[in-house]
Write a protein that holds these residues in place. Structure first.
Motif, short mmCIF file in Angstrom:
data_model
loop_
_atom_site.label_atom_id
_atom_site.label_comp_id
_atom_site.label_asym_id
_atom_site.label_seq_id
_atom_site.Cartn_x
_atom_site.Cartn_y
_atom_site.Cartn_z
N LYS A 86 0.98 -1.12 -0.02
CA LYS A 86 0.02 0.29 0.05
C LYS A 86 0.85 1.14 -0.05
N ASN A 87 1.05 1.76 -1.22
CA ASN A 87 2.30 2.46 -1.52
C ASN A 87 2.05 3.88 -2.05
N GLU A 88 0.75 4.41 -1.91
CA GLU A 88 0.43 5.77 -2.34
C GLU A 88 1.56 6.79 -2.40
N GLY A 89 1.80 6.94 -0.98
CA GLY A 89 2.68 7.95 -0.62
C GLY A 89 4.04 7.71 -1.34
N TYR A 90 4.52 6.42 -1.34
CA TYR A 90 5.96 6.13 -1.68
C TYR A 90 6.00 6.58 -3.31
N ASP A 91 4.88 6.09 -3.97
CA ASP A 91 4.74 6.53 -5.42
C ASP A 91 4.93 7.95 -5.67
N LEU A 92 4.10 8.74 -4.97
CA LEU A 92 4.05 10.08 -5.11
C LEU A 92 5.39 10.92 -4.97
N VAL A 93 6.17 10.26 -3.98
CA VAL A 93 7.48 10.72 -3.89
C VAL A 93 8.42 10.39 -5.23
N LYS A 94 8.39 9.29 -5.45
CA LYS A 94 9.02 8.78 -6.63
C LYS A 94 8.83 9.52 -7.99
N SER A 95 7.53 9.90 -7.83
CA SER A 95 7.10 10.70 -9.27
C SER A 95 7.96 12.00 -9.30
N ALA A 96 8.40 12.44 -8.26
CA ALA A 96 9.21 13.57 -8.33
C ALA A 96 10.59 13.56 -8.95
N GLU A 97 10.92 12.32 -9.43
CA GLU A 97 12.40 12.00 -9.97
C GLU A 97 13.36 12.13 -8.96
N LEU A 98 13.05 11.65 -7.82
CA LEU A 98 14.09 11.41 -6.80
C LEU A 98 14.54 10.02 -6.71
N GLN A 99 15.64 9.74 -6.51
CA GLN A 99 16.34 8.52 -6.49
C GLN A 99 16.12 8.04 -4.81
#
Length: 266
Positions: free
Chosen positions: A185-198
């Motif tokens: 259940k990773n909505e928040g994690y996916d949102l962070v990754k969408s900012a093109e962060l490693q």
């Protein structure tokens, strides 16, 4: 460059004094260049002091450091061990009804600027839903100490207000407790990754450990599963190594969270 993040749980820990010494021992051995701490506490009723010049107040405001501030105590004891950090601190809200609870950043080199930004819509200091981020600019980097709300408590809004502070010409390093699991259940994690962060864990060719919480903790009382909710993200550079620390195998457990030690080439 070595980066460390840890949700300290500070004065809420049993055998706190022993765990503080264990943290000091680890820092003297590893000497991270930059450190981000969360749940940094000081007593609401403690006396305000004036730290030395290695402390830099946020937004050029007068010092609000109290004599039992966790980071003040830590840096003073590190100094006696020959290790001196520049440091800054910002409060977010009242913790456990008796503490100023906040964030800290430590650096081996001086800060160019430090500031705090409220990212929650809630601005009631007595309410733990009030959330700040702490930002230090150093050597062309924007270094963030963060401790966010859970997904259902407007993490998305807090995250948007964070990326609104990004400056394109600088490298962003975000370290802290995101309260959003990288698991199913990773909505928040996916949102962070969408900012093109490693994500340092995914990028590192050498890894030791993964999860940063292995029990039910505050906010996750009904979830006993292993969780990865503490992270180090970077916008540029190459991650060389990722280690979970303070997990009982790689240094003693000193908090309800494990820490993360990362080596990155910027």
């Amino acid at each position: 460059m070595k980066l460390l993040t840890l949700n300290t749980h500070s004065y809420m820990e049993v055998d706190f004094e022993e765990k503080l010494l264990q943290l000091i021992e680890m820092l003297v051995q590893t000497q991270p260049d930059l450190i981000a701490f969360q749940e940094v506490n000081q007593s609401l009723t403690a006396v305000i002091i004036t730290p030395d010049a290695f402390y830099q107040p946020v937004d050029h405001k007068p010092p609000h450091i109290k004599y039992d501030n966790f980071i003040y105590r830590l840096t003073q004891q590190l100094k006696t061990n020959g290790l001196q950090y520049y440091w800054t601190f910002a409060t977010s809200h009242v913790g456990y009804d008796r503490f100023d609870e906040g964030l800290a950043i430590l650096s081996l080199v001086p800060f160019e600027r430090v500031k705090s930004v409220r990212v929650s819509t809630n601005d009631t200091y007595a309410d733990y839903h009030r959330r700040q981020i702490l930002l230090a600019e150093v050597a062309g980097l924007q270094v963030y100490a963060v401790h966010y709300s859970w997904w259902q408590d407007d993490f998305a809004g807090e995250w948007q207000r964070t990326i609104d502070t990004f400056e394109a010409a600088k490298t962003q390093l975000l370290l802290g407790d995101f309260n959003n699991d990288a698991g199913v259940k990773n909505e928040g994690y996916d949102l962070v990754k969408s900012a093109e962060l490693q994500d340092a864990f995914l990028e590192a060719p050498i890894k030791s450990g993964e999860f940063t919480v292995k029990a039910a903790i505050d906010g996750w009382e009904t979830d006993q599963s292993d969780k990865r909710i503490d992270y180090i993200f970077n916008s540029r550079g190459k991650v060389a190594r990722y280690e979970v620390v303070f997990d009982g195998e790689n240094y003693p457990v000193i908090s309800d969270h494990f820490g993360i030690l990362v080596e990155v080439v910027l």
